[in-house]
Design a protein around this motif. Structure first.
Motif, PDB file in Angstrom:
ATOM      1  N   ALA A  85       0.828  -1.207   0.000  1.00  0.00           N
ATOM      2  CA  ALA A  85       0.000   0.000   0.000  1.00  0.00           C
ATOM      3  C   ALA A  85       0.859   1.252   0.000  1.00  0.00           C
ATOM      4  O   ALA A  85       0.555   2.226  -0.703  1.00  0.00           O
ATOM      5  CB  ALA A  85      -0.944  -0.011   1.202  1.00  0.00           C
ATOM      6  N   HIS A  92       1.062   6.112  -7.121  1.00  0.00           N
ATOM      7  CA  HIS A  92      -0.146   6.840  -7.514  1.00  0.00           C
ATOM      8  C   HIS A  92       0.114   8.343  -7.535  1.00  0.00           C
ATOM      9  O   HIS A  92      -0.261   9.030  -8.488  1.00  0.00           O
ATOM     10  CB  HIS A  92      -1.298   6.502  -6.558  1.00  0.00           C
ATOM     11  N   ARG A 107      -4.776   5.459 -12.488  1.00  0.00           N
ATOM     12  CA  ARG A 107      -5.950   4.649 -12.152  1.00  0.00           C
ATOM     13  C   ARG A 107      -5.555   3.251 -11.671  1.00  0.00           C
ATOM     14  O   ARG A 107      -6.145   2.723 -10.736  1.00  0.00           O
ATOM     15  CB  ARG A 107      -6.886   4.545 -13.346  1.00  0.00           C
ATOM     16  N   GLY A 110      -4.241   3.488  -8.150  1.00  0.00           N
ATOM     17  CA  GLY A 110      -5.373   3.726  -7.256  1.00  0.00           C
ATOM     18  C   GLY A 110      -6.215   2.476  -7.045  1.00  0.00           C
ATOM     19  O   GLY A 110      -6.662   2.188  -5.934  1.00  0.00           O
ATOM     20  N   GLU A 111      -6.404   1.715  -8.120  1.00  0.00           N
ATOM     21  CA  GLU A 111      -7.162   0.466  -8.026  1.00  0.00           C
ATOM     22  C   GLU A 111      -6.452  -0.539  -7.115  1.00  0.00           C
ATOM     23  O   GLU A 111      -7.090  -1.222  -6.315  1.00  0.00           O
ATOM     24  CB  GLU A 111      -7.314  -0.135  -9.423  1.00  0.00           C
ATOM     25  N   ILE A 113      -4.441   0.165  -4.622  1.00  0.00           N
ATOM     26  CA  ILE A 113      -4.610   0.630  -3.239  1.00  0.00           C
ATOM     27  C   ILE A 113      -5.978   0.209  -2.720  1.00  0.00           C
ATOM     28  O   ILE A 113      -6.121  -0.303  -1.609  1.00  0.00           O
ATOM     29  CB  ILE A 113      -4.434   2.158  -3.144  1.00  0.00           C
ATOM     30  N   TYR A 114      -7.000   0.412  -3.526  1.00  0.00           N
ATOM     31  CA  TYR A 114      -8.378   0.034  -3.155  1.00  0.00           C
ATOM     32  C   TYR A 114      -8.461  -1.466  -2.870  1.00  0.00           C
ATOM     33  O   TYR A 114      -9.051  -1.884  -1.876  1.00  0.00           O
ATOM     34  CB  TYR A 114      -9.338   0.442  -4.264  1.00  0.00           C
ATOM     35  N   ARG A 115      -7.872  -2.272  -3.730  1.00  0.00           N
ATOM     36  CA  ARG A 115      -7.930  -3.733  -3.549  1.00  0.00           C
ATOM     37  C   ARG A 115      -7.223  -4.170  -2.272  1.00  0.00           C
ATOM     38  O   ARG A 115      -7.681  -5.071  -1.577  1.00  0.00           O
ATOM     39  CB  ARG A 115      -7.301  -4.438  -4.738  1.00  0.00           C
ATOM     40  N   LYS A 117      -6.862  -2.433   0.456  1.00  0.00           N
ATOM     41  CA  LYS A 117      -7.704  -2.058   1.604  1.00  0.00           C
ATOM     42  C   LYS A 117      -8.865  -3.036   1.778  1.00  0.00           C
ATOM     43  O   LYS A 117      -9.328  -3.262   2.892  1.00  0.00           O
ATOM     44  CB  LYS A 117      -8.232  -0.640   1.432  1.00  0.00           C
ATOM     45  N   ALA A 118      -9.305  -3.638   0.676  1.00  0.00           N
ATOM     46  CA  ALA A 118     -10.418  -4.591   0.723  1.00  0.00           C
ATOM     47  C   ALA A 118      -9.963  -5.988   1.152  1.00  0.00           C
ATOM     48  O   ALA A 118     -10.795  -6.811   1.544  1.00  0.00           O
ATOM     49  CB  ALA A 118     -11.101  -4.676  -0.644  1.00  0.00           C
ATOM     50  N   GLU A 119      -8.669  -6.259   1.076  1.00  0.00           N
ATOM     51  CA  GLU A 119      -8.171  -7.603   1.424  1.00  0.00           C
ATOM     52  C   GLU A 119      -8.095  -7.816   2.915  1.00  0.00           C
ATOM     53  O   GLU A 119      -7.934  -6.985   3.701  1.00  0.00           O
ATOM     54  CB  GLU A 119      -6.793  -7.833   0.790  1.00  0.00           C
TER      55      GLU A 119
END
Length: 119
Positions: A85, A92, A107, A110-111, A113-115, A117-119
């Protein structure tokens, strides 16, 4: 891999350890190490290379940013989500500043980073 190692030794001997060609060869060795299924060793290689790239090329150089990005990919593969991250956030920011917030590069970072955070 053996050919890259031989090439690295030759380049260091002829051009010196800080030459961009040496950094490029080290980058390829780290990528292939990761692709071969050893992300932990790749993290070590990318971390060392990132420090040298910042010193030789500067922190905003595209090759330095690419090294940090690949470090993030290896860290994610090794389960080091904190390191991943961190590297994706730097990437990013760099890619947003260089290419704009709607660029494919920004993008993608950023994607990731989002993934994470979801893991």
């Amino acid at each position: 891999m053996e050919l890259f190692a031989a090439q690295l030794a030759d380049r260091i001997r002829v051009k010196g350890p800080g030459h961009p060609g040496v950094l490029s060869t080290r980058f390829q060795i780290a990528v292939w190490t990761s692709n071969a299924g050893d992300p932990v060793r790749a993290i070590e290689l990318f971390t060392q290379l990132l420090a040298d790239s910042i010193r030789v090329l500067g922190e905003h150089h595209p090759h330095t940013v690419a090294t940090g990005y690949r470090l993030g990919l290896s860290a994610r593969a090794a389960g080091r989500l904190d390191l991943a991250a961190e590297q994706f956030a730097v990437t990013h920011d760099e890619w947003t500043n260089r290419f704009g917030p709607d660029s494919p590069q920004a993008r993608k970072a950023g994607e990731l980073i989002y993934r994470i955070k979801a893991e």
